[in-house]
Write a protein that holds these residues in place. Structure first.
Motif, mmCIF file in Angstrom:
data_model
loop_
_atom_site.group_PDB
_atom_site.id
_atom_site.type_symbol
_atom_site.label_atom_id
_atom_site.label_comp_id
_atom_site.label_asym_id
_atom_site.label_seq_id
_atom_site.Cartn_x
_atom_site.Cartn_y
_atom_site.Cartn_z
ATOM 1 N N SER A 9 2.642 -26.559 -11.607
ATOM 2 C CA SER A 9 1.346 -26.010 -12.029
ATOM 3 C C SER A 9 1.573 -24.921 -13.056
ATOM 4 O O SER A 9 2.595 -24.249 -13.057
ATOM 5 N N SER A 10 0.609 -24.725 -13.926
ATOM 6 C CA SER A 10 0.750 -23.721 -14.976
ATOM 7 C C SER A 10 -0.343 -22.669 -14.916
ATOM 8 O O SER A 10 -0.384 -21.790 -15.757
ATOM 9 N N GLY A 11 -1.217 -22.736 -13.922
ATOM 10 C CA GLY A 11 -2.300 -21.769 -13.805
ATOM 11 C C GLY A 11 -1.820 -20.443 -13.251
ATOM 12 O O GLY A 11 -0.696 -20.307 -12.778
ATOM 13 N N CYS A 12 -2.684 -19.464 -13.308
ATOM 14 C CA CYS A 12 -2.379 -18.143 -12.776
ATOM 15 C C CYS A 12 -2.351 -18.212 -11.252
ATOM 16 O O CYS A 12 -3.298 -18.689 -10.627
ATOM 17 N N ARG A 13 -1.298 -17.738 -10.660
ATOM 18 C CA ARG A 13 -1.177 -17.810 -9.201
ATOM 19 C C ARG A 13 -1.785 -16.611 -8.487
ATOM 20 O O ARG A 13 -1.840 -16.574 -7.271
ATOM 21 N N LEU A 14 -2.265 -15.614 -9.232
ATOM 22 C CA LEU A 14 -2.927 -14.471 -8.626
ATOM 23 C C LEU A 14 -4.201 -14.936 -7.921
ATOM 24 O O LEU A 14 -4.980 -15.698 -8.483
ATOM 25 N N ASP A 15 -4.398 -14.479 -6.701
ATOM 26 C CA ASP A 15 -5.607 -14.804 -5.948
ATOM 27 C C ASP A 15 -6.619 -13.677 -6.176
ATOM 28 O O ASP A 15 -6.488 -12.596 -5.597
ATOM 29 N N PRO A 16 -7.627 -13.885 -7.029
ATOM 30 C CA PRO A 16 -8.573 -12.814 -7.343
ATOM 31 C C PRO A 16 -9.359 -12.346 -6.126
ATOM 32 O O PRO A 16 -9.754 -11.185 -6.044
ATOM 33 N N HIS A 17 -9.557 -13.225 -5.148
ATOM 34 C CA HIS A 17 -10.286 -12.825 -3.939
ATOM 35 C C HIS A 17 -9.465 -11.852 -3.108
ATOM 36 O O HIS A 17 -10.005 -10.895 -2.548
ATOM 37 N N ALA A 18 -8.163 -12.075 -3.028
ATOM 38 C CA ALA A 18 -7.285 -11.164 -2.285
ATOM 39 C C ALA A 18 -7.285 -9.789 -2.935
ATOM 40 O O ALA A 18 -7.342 -8.759 -2.244
ATOM 41 N N LEU A 19 -7.266 -9.765 -4.247
ATOM 42 C CA LEU A 19 -7.295 -8.490 -4.965
ATOM 43 C C LEU A 19 -8.631 -7.785 -4.763
ATOM 44 O O LEU A 19 -8.669 -6.565 -4.521
ATOM 45 N N ASP A 52 0.857 -1.176 0.000
ATOM 46 C CA ASP A 52 0.000 0.000 0.000
ATOM 47 C C ASP A 52 0.897 1.232 0.000
ATOM 48 O O ASP A 52 1.709 1.418 0.912
ATOM 49 N N ILE A 53 0.772 2.066 -1.004
ATOM 50 C CA ILE A 53 1.624 3.242 -1.128
ATOM 51 C C ILE A 53 1.406 4.198 0.038
ATOM 52 O O ILE A 53 2.349 4.812 0.527
ATOM 53 N N ARG A 54 0.182 4.306 0.503
ATOM 54 C CA ARG A 54 -0.126 5.273 1.556
ATOM 55 C C ARG A 54 0.491 4.909 2.889
ATOM 56 O O ARG A 54 1.061 5.741 3.570
ATOM 57 N N ASN A 55 0.393 3.635 3.286
ATOM 58 C CA ASN A 55 0.800 3.303 4.651
ATOM 59 C C ASN A 55 1.834 2.180 4.748
ATOM 60 O O ASN A 55 2.232 1.803 5.839
ATOM 61 N N GLY A 56 2.259 1.633 3.621
ATOM 62 C CA GLY A 56 3.296 0.615 3.636
ATOM 63 C C GLY A 56 2.831 -0.785 4.006
ATOM 64 O O GLY A 56 3.645 -1.711 4.057
ATOM 65 N N ALA A 57 1.533 -0.973 4.264
ATOM 66 C CA ALA A 57 1.024 -2.314 4.577
ATOM 67 C C ALA A 57 1.256 -3.229 3.377
ATOM 68 O O ALA A 57 1.170 -2.799 2.224
ATOM 69 N N VAL A 58 1.575 -4.485 3.652
ATOM 70 C CA VAL A 58 1.868 -5.442 2.591
ATOM 71 C C VAL A 58 0.831 -6.564 2.641
ATOM 72 O O VAL A 58 0.531 -7.101 3.709
ATOM 73 N N TRP A 59 0.302 -6.881 1.464
ATOM 74 C CA TRP A 59 -0.762 -7.885 1.331
ATOM 75 C C TRP A 59 -0.331 -8.970 0.361
ATOM 76 O O TRP A 59 0.120 -8.677 -0.740
ATOM 77 N N LEU A 60 -0.520 -10.214 0.737
ATOM 78 C CA LEU A 60 -0.260 -11.348 -0.145
ATOM 79 C C LEU A 60 -1.403 -11.455 -1.150
ATOM 80 O O LEU A 60 -2.575 -11.479 -0.762
ATOM 81 N N ILE A 61 -1.065 -11.501 -2.439
ATOM 82 C CA ILE A 61 -2.116 -11.602 -3.467
ATOM 83 C C ILE A 61 -1.943 -12.828 -4.351
ATOM 84 O O ILE A 61 -2.633 -12.963 -5.355
ATOM 85 N N SER A 62 -1.037 -13.710 -3.976
ATOM 86 C CA SER A 62 -0.864 -14.923 -4.780
ATOM 87 C C SER A 62 -1.241 -16.130 -3.941
ATOM 88 O O SER A 62 -1.266 -16.082 -2.718
ATOM 89 N N GLN A 63 -1.529 -17.174 -4.644
ATOM 90 C CA GLN A 63 -1.848 -18.437 -3.997
ATOM 91 C C GLN A 63 -0.817 -19.464 -4.442
ATOM 92 O O GLN A 63 -0.364 -19.436 -5.580
ATOM 93 N N GLU A 64 -0.420 -20.305 -3.531
ATOM 94 C CA GLU A 64 0.563 -21.322 -3.869
ATOM 95 C C GLU A 64 -0.135 -22.452 -4.604
ATOM 96 O O GLU A 64 -1.046 -23.080 -4.084
ATOM 97 N N LEU A 65 0.293 -22.681 -5.821
ATOM 98 C CA LEU A 65 -0.336 -23.708 -6.646
ATOM 99 C C LEU A 65 0.470 -24.999 -6.682
ATOM 100 O O LEU A 65 -0.006 -26.001 -7.182
ATOM 101 N N GLY A 66 1.681 -24.943 -6.188
ATOM 102 C CA GLY A 66 2.520 -26.130 -6.184
ATOM 103 C C GLY A 66 3.408 -26.209 -7.407
ATOM 104 O O GLY A 66 3.150 -25.586 -8.434
ATOM 105 N N GLN A 67 4.472 -26.974 -7.280
ATOM 106 C CA GLN A 67 5.422 -27.115 -8.380
ATOM 107 C C GLN A 67 4.760 -27.802 -9.570
ATOM 108 O O GLN A 67 3.953 -28.703 -9.408
#
Length: 180
Positions: free
Chosen positions: A76-86, A59-74
């Motif tokens: 895997s070829s899918g998108c690791r972005l977690d749309p719910h986190a976003l 977060d640019i304003r306050n420096g908080a850091v948020w995880l937005i990826s999901q671990e898919l495992g070795q």
């Protein structure tokens, strides 16, 4: 001095460009000038023994850091972005955009935004409120970005001098806007 048309710039980049550092550095320079910047920059941290680094947003304003990826495992070829986190980050960001910051910086216009989610609503809200937007757009999403903005944007190279020139032309502190 700002233009009457809301300013939107896309920093076009490919895999080897240090886009995250460019956006973070631009935000820091503006904040040192008392410019109110909202949004997120992306951080990749290798916190696991898995093949891919975890994706975080700062977060640019306050420096908080948020995880937005999901671990898919070795393997895997899918998108690791977690749309719910976003999605969880977009609601609070929309509220802060409605407070009319001087600039909105977003780490990406990517697959989520292309499909109507991600930070797309924040970009739209900033546009409607006349807030300049600076966003990174990977080459593979350039056509989706073009369609989304209907060509009403400036394309920038991933170069600090060009980014700073655009920012100097389009970003004005809120208190300076109110005094004019």
């Amino acid at each position: 001095m700002t233009n009457t048309i809301p300013a939107i710039a896309a920093v076009r980049f490919s895999g080897g460009d240090p886009i995250d550092a460019l956006l973070a550095d631009a935000a820091a320079r503006l904040q040192s000038q008392n410019i109110v910047v909202e949004g997120f920059v992306q951080l990749e941290r290798d916190l696991s023994e898995n093949c891919c680094a975890a994706m975080h947003l700062e977060d640019i304003r306050n420096g908080a850091v948020w995880l937005i990826s999901q671990e898919l495992g070795q393997g895997s070829s899918g998108c690791r972005l977690d749309p719910h986190a976003l999605a969880d980050l977009c609601g609070p960001l929309l509220e802060r955009v409605r407070e009319k910051p001087d600039l909105l910086i977003l780490n990406r216009f990517g697959k989520g935004e292309m499909l109507g989610g991600g930070f797309r609503a924040a970009i739209e809200e900033a546009f409607m409120l006349g807030i300049p937007v600076l966003v990174a757009v990977r080459d593979e999403y350039a056509q989706a970005w073009q369609d989304f903005t209907e060509g009403c944007h400036t394309e920038l190279q991933p170069d600090p001098a060009r980014i700073d020139a655009w920012l100097a032309t389009h970003v004005v502190r809120k208190d300076a806007r109110n005094a004019a």
